[in-house]
Design a protein around this motif. Structure first.
Motif, PDB file in Angstrom:
ATOM      1  N   ILE A 238      44.115  43.216  36.112  1.00 14.05           N
ATOM      2  CA  ILE A 238      42.998  43.596  35.257  1.00 14.05           C
ATOM      3  C   ILE A 238      42.609  45.037  35.543  1.00 14.05           C
ATOM      4  O   ILE A 238      42.787  45.539  36.664  1.00 14.05           O
ATOM      5  CB  ILE A 238      41.785  42.654  35.470  1.00 14.05           C
ATOM      6  CG1 ILE A 238      40.728  42.874  34.384  1.00 14.05           C
ATOM      7  CG2 ILE A 238      41.192  42.840  36.868  1.00 14.05           C
ATOM      8  CD1 ILE A 238      39.639  41.812  34.386  1.00 14.05           C
ATOM      9  N   ASN A 267      46.369  44.663  30.231  1.00 14.89           N
ATOM     10  CA  ASN A 267      45.590  44.345  31.429  1.00 14.89           C
ATOM     11  C   ASN A 267      44.151  44.835  31.350  1.00 14.89           C
ATOM     12  O   ASN A 267      43.419  44.735  32.337  1.00 14.89           O
ATOM     13  CB  ASN A 267      46.251  44.948  32.664  1.00 14.89           C
ATOM     14  CG  ASN A 267      46.195  46.475  32.669  1.00 14.89           C
ATOM     15  OD1 ASN A 267      46.125  47.116  31.624  1.00 14.89           O
ATOM     16  ND2 ASN A 267      46.216  47.077  33.850  1.00 14.89           N
ATOM     17  N   ARG A 338      45.138  37.288  32.007  1.00 12.97           N
ATOM     18  CA  ARG A 338      45.812  38.326  31.231  1.00 12.97           C
ATOM     19  C   ARG A 338      46.763  37.722  30.207  1.00 12.97           C
ATOM     20  O   ARG A 338      47.478  36.769  30.489  1.00 12.97           O
ATOM     21  CB  ARG A 338      46.591  39.270  32.150  1.00 12.97           C
ATOM     22  CG  ARG A 338      47.292  40.396  31.389  1.00 12.97           C
ATOM     23  CD  ARG A 338      48.076  41.304  32.300  1.00 12.97           C
ATOM     24  NE  ARG A 338      49.220  40.672  32.909  1.00 12.97           N
ATOM     25  CZ  ARG A 338      50.373  40.430  32.275  1.00 12.97           C
ATOM     26  NH1 ARG A 338      50.516  40.748  31.008  1.00 12.97           N
ATOM     27  NH2 ARG A 338      51.371  39.868  32.919  1.00 12.97           N
TER      28      ARG A 338
END
Length: 388
Positions: A238, A267, A338
């Motif tokens: 992320i 991401n 994700r």
């Protein structure tokens, strides 16, 4: 396989076939095959490179290193002419000096270059001392080795870095419903949209402000969010961005921002906030106090659980408190998942118009290089088909 990609493979084959027709060497047919194979491999990797997108990855230093100077022995073999039509092979050896260099090892497994100043700054901040380590550079004949200093593990001394990485993006350059409408740079500028922040000296600021808003984030807030990206980025895949806009622009500006960033990278979790200055008891705006009037995050998550939770959190916490936001995101990171872009593989891979032109141009250059190599090897003379 797309038509443009197929043409890219045909052009080198046609060029090599033409070279063989002009100057056939039946006994050396394998030379044509080798040159063609090398060209096709180059065209393949060219398409792969042009069909990838860039994402931002963050990590923190686990160790900084200083590599001592070293000397490399390089052997070069070349062919020289005596000027009378004869050639001979000459082998030469050169000593190539390599100066001091500095780098940092990240928790992501990446090693990035540093300046001497950055190395010394981290080593002094951590106060863990230095340790010698050996090196085994290819061709190293003298010098080498280095010193390293390890991170002390304290959050307040964490040093972060952001870098670019490439990934297959099957959505870009397609006409699918997943690909948002394009926003030009001129449109973005006139609407007050925010370009991706640049990476300068391995540092990227994740807190960004629209040019329409008179606001500046503090260095401490930027550092806090960089450390959040570095701490969570590798494990959870992320990367956070927080974007501020004038509240009066409405939530639609966040949709335009998403279009400008072409949906964002796989991401990214981007939080768009509409800001308004709070008013005092007399109804006048307080220039030092801001309030969040609306919140609209976006990402590629299948189920927008973290988006909804973030929006709801701002309903109860309308102040612009980056410390509280970072704590909330850290505590609720389990809501993030994700998107696997491999799910879009069925869309195929395509190039935009300008990339297609560039792809074909480079392919033509590769083909011309093949013909040049064959010409240098065999020379060209047109031979009638009856003699082939």
């Amino acid at each position: 396989m797309t038509f443009v990609r197929a043409i890219g493979f045909v052009i080198p084959a046609a060029a090599v076939a033409a070279a063989y027709f002009i100057s056939p060497q039946p006994d050396l047919w394998y030379a044509y095959v080798i040159v063609l194979a090398a060209a096709e491999v180059a065209v393949y990797y060219l398409f792969e490179a042009m069909n990838r997108d860039i994402e931002f990855l963050s990590g923190y230093y686990t160790e900084v290193r200083h590599y001592y100077p070293w000397v490399e022995l390089v052997t070069v073999t070349r062919t020289v002419s005596d000027g009378r039509g004869h050639t001979r092979t000459v082998t030469e050896q050169h000593h190539v000096p390599h100066p001091d260099s500095w780098s940092a090892l990240l928790n992501t497994g990446r090693e990035i270059g540093l300046s001497q100043r950055a190395f010394l700054s981290a080593a002094r901040l951590w106060q863990t001392g230095t340790n010698y380590f050996p090196t085994h550079h290819p061709g190293q004949i003298s010098g080498g080795g280095g010193e390293s200093s390890a991170w002390n593990g304290r959050q307040d001394t964490m040093q972060t870095a952001t870098y670019k990485s490439r990934y297959k993006n099957y959505i870009q350059n397609t006409n699918s419903i997943f690909n948002p409408a394009r926003v030009t740079r001129d449109e973005a500028k006139s609407e007050g949209l925010i370009p991706y922040p640049e990476i300068i000296d391995n540092t990227q600021n994740p807190l960004c402000v629209s040019p329409l808003l008179d606001f500046t984030f503090s260095a401490d807030d930027q550092l806090l969010m960089r450390r959040l990206n570095a701490s969570l980025g590798n494990e959870y895949q992320i990367h956070f961005f927080v974007l501020l806009f004038p509240a009066e622009k409405g939530v639609n500006i966040s949709m335009r921002q998403r279009q400008y960033w072409e949906g964002g990278n796989k991401n990214e979790f981007t939080i768009c906030l509409g800001m308004e200055k709070e008013k005092d008891g007399d109804g006048e705006q307080d220039g030092n106090s801001w309030k969040v009037k609306w919140c609209k995050p976006f990402s590629w998550m299948d189920a927008p659980t973290l988006e909804v939770a973030t929006r709801d959190w701002y309903i109860s916490n309308p102040g612009l408190d980056i410390t509280a936001l970072a704590q909330f995101l850290s505590e609720n990171i389990s809501l993030w998942e994700r998107k696997q872009f491999s799910e879009f593989k069925y869309l195929g891979r395509h190039l935009s118009s300008w990339k297609s032109v560039l792809y074909l141009f480079i392919t033509l250059c590769i083909s011309a290089l093949c013909v040049f190599i064959l010409w240098k090897l065999f020379g060209f003379q047109i031979i009638p088909p009856s003699q082939i």
